[in-house]
Design a protein around this motif. Structure first.
Motif, PDB file in Angstrom:
ATOM      1  N   LEU A 114     -56.971 113.134   4.353  1.00  0.00           N
ATOM      2  CA  LEU A 114     -55.999 113.404   3.286  1.00  0.00           C
ATOM      3  C   LEU A 114     -54.613 113.676   3.880  1.00  0.00           C
ATOM      4  CD1 LEU A 114     -57.964 115.737   0.833  1.00  0.00           C
ATOM      5  CD2 LEU A 114     -57.041 113.467   0.345  1.00  0.00           C
ATOM      6  N   MET A 115     -54.593 114.518   4.939  1.00  0.00           N
ATOM      7  CA  MET A 115     -53.304 114.854   5.554  1.00  0.00           C
ATOM      8  C   MET A 115     -52.676 113.639   6.219  1.00  0.00           C
ATOM      9  SD  MET A 115     -53.748 118.633   7.075  1.00  0.00           S
ATOM     10  CE  MET A 115     -51.992 118.678   7.367  1.00  0.00           C
ATOM     11  N   LEU A 116     -53.518 112.772   6.826  1.00  0.00           N
ATOM     12  CA  LEU A 116     -52.988 111.575   7.484  1.00  0.00           C
ATOM     13  C   LEU A 116     -52.337 110.635   6.479  1.00  0.00           C
ATOM     14  CD1 LEU A 116     -55.528 110.496  10.242  1.00  0.00           C
ATOM     15  CD2 LEU A 116     -53.148 111.181  10.514  1.00  0.00           C
ATOM     16  N   VAL A 117     -52.980 110.462   5.322  1.00  0.00           N
ATOM     17  CA  VAL A 117     -52.423 109.583   4.295  1.00  0.00           C
ATOM     18  C   VAL A 117     -51.031 110.073   3.899  1.00  0.00           C
ATOM     19  CG1 VAL A 117     -52.661 108.831   1.897  1.00  0.00           C
ATOM     20  CG2 VAL A 117     -54.642 108.794   3.406  1.00  0.00           C
ATOM     21  N   VAL A 118     -50.931 111.399   3.723  1.00  0.00           N
ATOM     22  CA  VAL A 118     -49.626 111.965   3.371  1.00  0.00           C
ATOM     23  C   VAL A 118     -48.623 111.767   4.510  1.00  0.00           C
ATOM     24  CG1 VAL A 118     -48.411 114.058   2.717  1.00  0.00           C
ATOM     25  CG2 VAL A 118     -50.676 113.611   1.802  1.00  0.00           C
ATOM     26  N   SER A 119     -49.089 111.965   5.767  1.00  0.00           N
ATOM     27  CA  SER A 119     -48.191 111.762   6.916  1.00  0.00           C
ATOM     28  C   SER A 119     -47.646 110.344   6.946  1.00  0.00           C
ATOM     29  CB  SER A 119     -48.900 112.012   8.238  1.00  0.00           C
ATOM     30  OG  SER A 119     -49.541 113.231   8.241  1.00  0.00           O
ATOM     31  N   PHE A 120     -48.531 109.358   6.707  1.00  0.00           N
ATOM     32  CA  PHE A 120     -48.090 107.966   6.743  1.00  0.00           C
ATOM     33  C   PHE A 120     -47.067 107.704   5.651  1.00  0.00           C
ATOM     34  CE2 PHE A 120     -52.459 106.751   8.627  1.00  0.00           C
ATOM     35  CZ  PHE A 120     -52.036 107.179   9.865  1.00  0.00           C
ATOM     36  N   ALA A 121     -47.334 108.250   4.468  1.00  0.00           N
ATOM     37  CA  ALA A 121     -46.391 108.068   3.361  1.00  0.00           C
ATOM     38  C   ALA A 121     -45.042 108.687   3.719  1.00  0.00           C
ATOM     39  CB  ALA A 121     -46.944 108.689   2.083  1.00  0.00           C
ATOM     40  N   MET A 122     -45.096 109.881   4.350  1.00  0.00           N
ATOM     41  CA  MET A 122     -43.850 110.543   4.754  1.00  0.00           C
ATOM     42  C   MET A 122     -43.099 109.712   5.794  1.00  0.00           C
ATOM     43  SD  MET A 122     -43.365 113.401   3.177  1.00  0.00           S
ATOM     44  CE  MET A 122     -41.997 113.890   4.215  1.00  0.00           C
ATOM     45  N   LEU A 123     -43.858 109.148   6.734  1.00  0.00           N
ATOM     46  CA  LEU A 123     -43.236 108.347   7.799  1.00  0.00           C
ATOM     47  C   LEU A 123     -42.513 107.147   7.199  1.00  0.00           C
ATOM     48  CD1 LEU A 123     -43.079 108.231  10.923  1.00  0.00           C
ATOM     49  CD2 LEU A 123     -45.001 106.655  10.853  1.00  0.00           C
ATOM     50  N   LEU A 124     -43.160 106.470   6.247  1.00  0.00           N
ATOM     51  CA  LEU A 124     -42.524 105.327   5.587  1.00  0.00           C
ATOM     52  C   LEU A 124     -41.276 105.779   4.839  1.00  0.00           C
ATOM     53  CD1 LEU A 124     -45.577 103.313   4.213  1.00  0.00           C
ATOM     54  CD2 LEU A 124     -44.110 102.787   6.158  1.00  0.00           C
TER      55      LEU A 124
END
Lengths: 300, 292
Positions: A266-276
């Motif tokens: 869950l946290m990784l998905v959010v991290s990727f979205a933040m990175l984009l």
């Protein structure tokens, strides 16, 4: 050389020239090959393992874990405190950047070096130092206690730690953009009758807004995943002051790999979205800098 | 004849409109410096005062303790492997990305930055999932009998992961600015690829490289979350300095915890000092940076 120059100008050969490196410089296969191999081995393959492991659980169990009260409380706390800290940093980071770019004062270079302290100081050291300061018998905590303000071992302590960690992100992102603003545009605004407040709101703020948002997003993204500086000051009470990364550690110590991995995914998905989002913001910021009159960069 | 220069009047009037009134300036400076002092300097000062609270004897004792020395040694070993690994990777990645054109370049650059947006705890977790008791890459290990999790290799891997982008992200913007003219000139004069790299490219980027290594090393020695997950916290064996600080702190041995922490704080100060030195001395040879 001249042949490749003709090739790139030829509309039919242009595509080919772009796809294959026609550089006279050697080492492309080795450098790119090693980069992709090492990136895959150290970063991509291990990260993919998180999603692979989560996928083997099946949707029902993933939902069960993700929707449990304790997980939701931890995620809410991590995102809420990171958001609050990033907002604080946006305000104070902008103030600090402004003061450093526009004014002269004694001790400036010393304070300037100190801004990067959160990058250089190990998070565990920051964590115990902040706890010592904000504990009820600490230098700051003892001042706040008569006011009824408890910081250490409460969610407020988490905000303090994340503000410490995130400050340089905002300052260092806003500073260069603020420095590039040419004073002529402020003078022009003033000579056309704008007051100082109007100039700041309508000329300066719009040109630094993309950079400010980028800094805010960087501080927020860092805050969501932060662990070392938080766990000492937080108190770590489930449902109250237990951050999501700590919950992952607790699940791991219980050998509950499914629980740990689902929260991590869950946290990784959010991290990727933040990175984009951060990449998009940065691209916008760069375009903005070259187009906006007040933010035009000088060639150096 | 006393004439008033209209330009002076104009500049004076504009001056008040292009800067703030003195009292506003003083107030803003005071507010910013108070904030920095309370949030940044005070924690740093408190590390050293807490460390020396029980006197110099306790301080020295805490640092010469066998477990503390083992932790210092392990921290040095882990960064001595992780930093060169990321140095080689950073140079290779920057060479590929800045000296050539290829598809997916922007995407590759984003992927290199990925470890910065991953929580340190997740960075540790990925290796536990890979090499832990029921890890998916476990069959590879069973034949060779290598222990990775709760052992030194896991600590090194986690450290490499969290410091992955440091060198690359310092080199890429600078080498992008420098272009390929110098290399093309060297090659056309008969130098081979390695000669060009050692005698042309490397000297061009040496200060940025040092800058990246400095930041990479500070993070490598100070990493806590990722290392904590893979370490297993075995005293004298798999404890790095930050983990040793945590153990001492949780045992309410505050003076010793802050003593070890003060070494790490000293490292941070040294890093900041060298960083400032590089910025003032060789600022023009470092790229315009977006700090992370």
């Amino acid at each position: 050389m001249s042949i490749s120059a003709i090739n790139t100008r030829n509309p039919f050969r242009g595509q080919v020239a772009r796809k294959t490196p026609r550089s006279p410089i050697p080492g492309f296969p080795l450098a790119l090959g090693f980069t992709v191999f090492w990136l895959g081995l150290i970063v991509l393959l291990p990260l993919a393992g998180v999603f692979f492991k989560t996928a083997t659980l099946g949707p029902a169990e993933i939902w069960n874990i993700a929707s449990s009260e304790r997980v939701l409380a931890a995620l809410r706390l991590s995102f809420g405190t990171a958001l609050l800290a990033a907002l604080l940093n946006a305000v104070f980071g902008l103030l600090v950047a402004w003061v450093f770019v526009r004014y002269e004062f004694p001790g400036k270079s010393l304070f300037d070096a100190a801004i990067d302290l959160p990058f250089a100081l190990p998070t565990a050291v920051a964590g115990i130092a902040l706890t010592a300061l904000y504990a009820p018998n600490g230098w700051i905590g003892s001042l706040l206690e008569p006011l009824g303000l408890k910081v250490a071992y409460t969610p407020l302590g988490i905000v303090v730690a994340l503000t410490f960690i995130g400050l340089p992100f905002v300052v260092r992102t806003v500073e260069p953009v603020l420095r590039d603003i040419e004073r002529e545009f402020e003078e022009a605004a003033a000579s056309l009758g704008a007051t100082r407040t109007q100039t700041i709101v309508r000329v300066i703020l719009p040109s630094i807004l993309p950079a400010l948002l980028t800094g805010f997003a960087l501080a927020f993204a860092r805050g969501v995943g932060e662990y070392g500086s938080v766990i000492f000051i937080a108190g770590n009470i489930p449902f109250v002051s237990e951050i999501a990364p700590l919950l992952i550690v607790i699940r791991l110590e219980e050998f509950n790999y499914a629980g740990a991995t689902t929260v991590a995914a869950l946290m990784l998905v959010v991290s990727f979205a933040m990175l984009l989002a951060i990449n998009a913001l940065q691209a916008w910021s760069n375009r903005h800098r070259s187009r906006h009159p007040a933010g035009a960069t000088k060639e150096n | 004849m006393s004439t008033v220069n209209p330009a002076v009047i104009a500049r004076g009037a504009l001056g008040s409109a292009t800067t703030e009134a003195p009292w506003v300036r003083y107030m803003l400076v005071a507010l910013a410096l108070t904030f920095l002092a309370a949030f940044l300097l005070l924690p740093l000062v408190s590390v050293f005062t807490e460390a020396l609270r029980n006197g110099l004897g306790t301080y020295v004792e805490a640092l010469t303790d066998a477990d503390a020395l083992a932790a210092i040694k392990l921290t040095l070993i882990a960064s001595a492997i992780a930093v060169p690994a990321n140095l080689v990777f950073g140079v290779a990645a920057a060479w590929a990305i800045t000296k050539f054109e290829f598809r997916g370049k922007t995407f590759l650059t984003t992927l290199i930055d990925l470890p910065f947006s991953v929580s340190p705890v997740v960075a540790g977790l990925v290796y536990v999932l890979m090499f832990g008791a029921s890890g998916w890459a476990r069959p590879l290990l069973d034949t060779t009998n290598i222990q990775i999790i709760f052992a030194v290799p896991g600590i090194v891997l986690a450290t490499i992961f969290v410091t992955f982008p440091f060198v690359a992200r310092e080199l890429i913007p600078l080498m992008q600015e420098q272009g390929t003219d110098d290399e093309q000139a060297a090659l056309s004069l008969g130098a081979n690829g390695w000669q060009t790299f050692w005698h042309v490219t490397l000297p061009n980027v040496r200060w940025a490289l040092l800058y990246g290594v400095l930041l990479c090393n500070a993070r490598a020695m100070g990493e806590f979350g990722a290392v904590s997950v893979v370490s297993g916290h075995i005293r004298g064996k798999t404890n790095t300095m930050p983990l040793h600080v945590e153990i001492l702190y949780n045992e309410y041995n505050f003076a010793a915890a802050f003593a070890v922490a003060s070494l790490l704080a000293g490292l941070a100060l040294l890093t900041l000092g060298l960083k400032s030195l590089l910025e003032t001395r060789y600022g023009s040879e470092l790229a315009r940076r977006q700090k992370h």
